[in-house]
Write a protein that holds these residues in place. Structure first.
Motif, PDB file in Angstrom:
ATOM      1  N   GLY A  57       9.834 -10.212   0.111  1.00  0.00           N
ATOM      2  CA  GLY A  57       8.749  -9.275   0.377  1.00  0.00           C
ATOM      3  C   GLY A  57       7.988  -8.915  -0.878  1.00  0.00           C
ATOM      4  N   GLU A  58       8.710  -8.703  -1.976  1.00  0.00           N
ATOM      5  CA  GLU A  58       8.051  -8.361  -3.236  1.00  0.00           C
ATOM      6  C   GLU A  58       7.211  -9.532  -3.746  1.00  0.00           C
ATOM      7  OE1 GLU A  58      11.272  -7.232  -5.729  1.00  0.00           O
ATOM      8  OE2 GLU A  58      11.379  -5.174  -4.950  1.00  0.00           O
ATOM      9  N   ILE A  59       7.728 -10.753  -3.579  1.00  0.00           N
ATOM     10  CA  ILE A  59       6.977 -11.940  -3.995  1.00  0.00           C
ATOM     11  C   ILE A  59       5.703 -12.076  -3.174  1.00  0.00           C
ATOM     12  CG2 ILE A  59       7.015 -14.468  -4.027  1.00  0.00           C
ATOM     13  CD1 ILE A  59      10.024 -14.274  -4.643  1.00  0.00           C
ATOM     14  N   VAL A  60       5.825 -11.863  -1.870  1.00  0.00           N
ATOM     15  CA  VAL A  60       4.663 -11.971  -0.985  1.00  0.00           C
ATOM     16  C   VAL A  60       3.604 -10.932  -1.341  1.00  0.00           C
ATOM     17  CG1 VAL A  60       3.905 -11.536   1.388  1.00  0.00           C
ATOM     18  CG2 VAL A  60       5.815 -13.083   0.962  1.00  0.00           C
ATOM     19  N   MET A  61       4.019  -9.693  -1.618  1.00  0.00           N
ATOM     20  CA  MET A  61       3.054  -8.652  -1.958  1.00  0.00           C
ATOM     21  C   MET A  61       2.364  -8.933  -3.280  1.00  0.00           C
ATOM     22  SD  MET A  61       2.866  -6.821   0.639  1.00  0.00           S
ATOM     23  CE  MET A  61       1.565  -5.885  -0.144  1.00  0.00           C
ATOM     24  N   ALA A  62       3.108  -9.464  -4.268  1.00  0.00           N
ATOM     25  CA  ALA A  62       2.513  -9.813  -5.555  1.00  0.00           C
ATOM     26  C   ALA A  62       1.481 -10.928  -5.363  1.00  0.00           C
ATOM     27  CB  ALA A  62       3.596 -10.251  -6.540  1.00  0.00           C
ATOM     28  N   LEU A  78      -5.226   0.228  -1.213  1.00  0.00           N
ATOM     29  CA  LEU A  78      -4.702   1.454  -0.625  1.00  0.00           C
ATOM     30  C   LEU A  78      -3.669   1.142   0.450  1.00  0.00           C
ATOM     31  CD1 LEU A  78      -6.087   2.191   2.388  1.00  0.00           C
ATOM     32  CD2 LEU A  78      -8.085   2.460   0.934  1.00  0.00           C
ATOM     33  N   SER A  79      -2.783   2.089   0.649  1.00  0.00           N
ATOM     34  CA  SER A  79      -1.739   1.913   1.651  1.00  0.00           C
ATOM     35  C   SER A  79      -1.686   3.139   2.544  1.00  0.00           C
ATOM     36  CB  SER A  79      -0.378   1.698   0.989  1.00  0.00           C
ATOM     37  OG  SER A  79       0.007   2.850   0.282  1.00  0.00           O
ATOM     38  N   ILE A  80      -1.184   2.925   3.734  1.00  0.00           N
ATOM     39  CA  ILE A  80      -1.042   4.003   4.709  1.00  0.00           C
ATOM     40  C   ILE A  80       0.357   3.909   5.305  1.00  0.00           C
ATOM     41  CG2 ILE A  80      -1.926   4.989   6.852  1.00  0.00           C
ATOM     42  CD1 ILE A  80      -4.607   3.549   6.178  1.00  0.00           C
ATOM     43  N   VAL A  81       1.108   4.984   5.171  1.00  0.00           N
ATOM     44  CA  VAL A  81       2.451   5.015   5.740  1.00  0.00           C
ATOM     45  C   VAL A  81       2.484   6.033   6.882  1.00  0.00           C
ATOM     46  CG1 VAL A  81       3.564   4.357   3.586  1.00  0.00           C
ATOM     47  CG2 VAL A  81       3.285   6.774   4.124  1.00  0.00           C
ATOM     48  N   HIS A  84       5.892   1.018   6.754  1.00  0.00           N
ATOM     49  CA  HIS A  84       6.905   2.058   6.945  1.00  0.00           C
ATOM     50  C   HIS A  84       7.625   2.337   5.628  1.00  0.00           C
ATOM     51  CE1 HIS A  84       6.568   1.022  11.244  1.00  0.00           C
ATOM     52  NE2 HIS A  84       7.164   2.170  11.490  1.00  0.00           N
ATOM     53  N   ASP A  85       7.460   1.454   4.645  1.00  0.00           N
ATOM     54  CA  ASP A  85       8.283   1.471   3.438  1.00  0.00           C
ATOM     55  C   ASP A  85       7.592   2.178   2.275  1.00  0.00           C
ATOM     56  OD1 ASP A  85       9.787   0.942   1.199  1.00  0.00           O
ATOM     57  OD2 ASP A  85      10.182  -1.141   1.730  1.00  0.00           O
ATOM     58  N   PRO A  86       8.044   3.373   1.896  1.00  0.00           N
ATOM     59  CA  PRO A  86       7.414   4.114   0.793  1.00  0.00           C
ATOM     60  C   PRO A  86       7.490   3.378  -0.537  1.00  0.00           C
ATOM     61  CG  PRO A  86       8.834   5.549   2.095  1.00  0.00           C
ATOM     62  CD  PRO A  86       9.133   4.146   2.528  1.00  0.00           C
ATOM     63  N   ALA A  87       8.548   2.585  -0.757  1.00  0.00           N
ATOM     64  CA  ALA A  87       8.704   1.878  -2.021  1.00  0.00           C
ATOM     65  C   ALA A  87       7.597   0.846  -2.218  1.00  0.00           C
ATOM     66  CB  ALA A  87      10.073   1.205  -2.078  1.00  0.00           C
ATOM     67  N   ILE A  88       7.328   0.067  -1.202  1.00  0.00           N
ATOM     68  CA  ILE A  88       6.261  -0.924  -1.306  1.00  0.00           C
ATOM     69  C   ILE A  88       4.913  -0.220  -1.269  1.00  0.00           C
ATOM     70  CG2 ILE A  88       5.187  -2.905  -0.196  1.00  0.00           C
ATOM     71  CD1 ILE A  88       7.883  -3.865   0.622  1.00  0.00           C
ATOM     72  N   ALA A  89       4.821   0.847  -0.501  1.00  0.00           N
ATOM     73  CA  ALA A  89       3.577   1.605  -0.438  1.00  0.00           C
ATOM     74  C   ALA A  89       3.159   2.116  -1.812  1.00  0.00           C
ATOM     75  CB  ALA A  89       3.728   2.776   0.526  1.00  0.00           C
ATOM     76  N   ALA A  90       4.138   2.414  -2.657  1.00  0.00           N
ATOM     77  CA  ALA A  90       3.863   2.974  -3.984  1.00  0.00           C
ATOM     78  C   ALA A  90       3.159   1.985  -4.900  1.00  0.00           C
ATOM     79  CB  ALA A  90       5.160   3.443  -4.629  1.00  0.00           C
ATOM     80  N   LEU A  91       3.028   0.724  -4.482  1.00  0.00           N
ATOM     81  CA  LEU A  91       2.336  -0.272  -5.295  1.00  0.00           C
ATOM     82  C   LEU A  91       0.824  -0.069  -5.271  1.00  0.00           C
ATOM     83  CD1 LEU A  91       4.330  -3.423  -4.148  1.00  0.00           C
ATOM     84  CD2 LEU A  91       4.550  -2.243  -6.337  1.00  0.00           C
ATOM     85  N   ALA A 135       1.426  -1.799   0.229  1.00  0.00           N
ATOM     86  CA  ALA A 135       2.125  -2.788   1.020  1.00  0.00           C
ATOM     87  C   ALA A 135       3.018  -2.377   2.177  1.00  0.00           C
ATOM     88  CB  ALA A 135       2.904  -3.690   0.106  1.00  0.00           C
ATOM     89  N   ALA A 136       3.810  -3.343   2.670  1.00  0.00           N
ATOM     90  CA  ALA A 136       4.460  -3.100   3.936  1.00  0.00           C
ATOM     91  C   ALA A 136       5.903  -3.474   4.027  1.00  0.00           C
ATOM     92  CB  ALA A 136       3.696  -3.865   4.981  1.00  0.00           C
ATOM     93  N   ALA A 137       6.543  -2.959   4.986  1.00  0.00           N
ATOM     94  CA  ALA A 137       7.890  -3.333   5.360  1.00  0.00           C
ATOM     95  C   ALA A 137       8.246  -2.541   6.578  1.00  0.00           C
ATOM     96  CB  ALA A 137       8.865  -3.071   4.230  1.00  0.00           C
TER      97      ALA A 137
END
Length: 250
Positions: free
Chosen positions: A181-186, A37-40, A204-211, A242-244
């Protein structure tokens, strides 16, 4: 299976010559084993405060937090410390690595508080974890000789070396470029999956949060479903993975 639960959790801070500051208000959240789960939320929305409560670094001023269905309010300071060290892994945006210590020594640090074979095998265990994040060839490198992505992988290895049940990632890609960042999250998701750990990412990043499979948004101290329309006042429930982004918040 429920691992951690927040029921009506609030966090209010007293202020001199001013009204109390309400940081969190009526937060309800259930974290299941293996959850993603993610929280933005904007800076100041209470994300870091919520993370500290989930990680037993702080206590709510209202409501209750349950760990394995047991109220944590009754935990002694020592029990909170032991539980946090055993069950929770923290990953921070700024890495917080020990300067002047090698990657191996940084990852070994949590194992110094372990007992039994894990303590005596700490060098081997830390080395295996670094190898798993692709840094088996960098064991002797200090942080100043590592790239940002490598430092973050060391931080991930350190957070996961004791195989925690809950991983709390606070803007873990905020200091990285998009590709790294994408590599780290994977990588983070892969390792969490292998140990069946729940992963909660503040971002803060909705794109990474969507993972994430469950996605939440913090609005004025209340946790709401990410799919819900933005309102002037919030309720309670979920947003993505995830995050950014950068900066800190309450």
């Amino acid at each position: 299976m429920t691992f951690l639960e927040l029921r009506g959790v609030g966090r209010t801070v007293s202020r001199v010559d001013d009204r109390p500051l309400v940081i969190l208000d009526g937060v309800d959240l259930v974290v299941e084993v293996g959850d993603r789960l993610s929280i933005v939320g904007r800076s100041g929305s209470g994300k870091s405060t919520l993370l500290n409560l989930l990680g037993l670094l702080d206590s709510p001023t209202e409501g209750e937090i349950f760990l394995d269905e047991e109220p944590t309010r009754d935990f002694s300071a020592r029990r909170r410390d032991v539980t946090r060290g055993r069950d929770v892994g923290f990953i921070f945006q700024q890495f917080n690595l020990l300067q002047g210590r090698t990657a191996l020594e940084n990852v070994m640090t949590p194992l110094l508080y372990d007992t039994g074979s894990a303590f005596w095998r700490r060098r081997a265990i830390a080395g295996e974890m670094l190898d798993r994040v692709g840094l088996g060839h960098r064991l002797s490198s200090t942080p100043d000789r590592l790239s940002g992505g490598e430092q973050q992988r060391v931080a991930i290895a350190r957070a996961l070396v004791r195989r925690p049940r809950l991983i709390l990632a606070d803007e873990p890609t905020g200091a990285l470029d998009i590709e790294t960042g994408e590599i780290v999250m994977a990588l983070l998701d892969e390792i969490a999956t292998a140990s069946d750990a729940a992963l909660v990412t503040i971002t803060h990043d909705p794109a990474i949060a969507a993972l994430a499979t469950r996605r939440f948004r913090l609005e004025k101290g209340a946790l709401v479903d990410a799919a819900a329309p933005v309102t002037a006042r919030a309720g309670a429930s979920g947003h993505p993975f995830a995050a950014a982004g950068g900066g800190s918040d309450s």
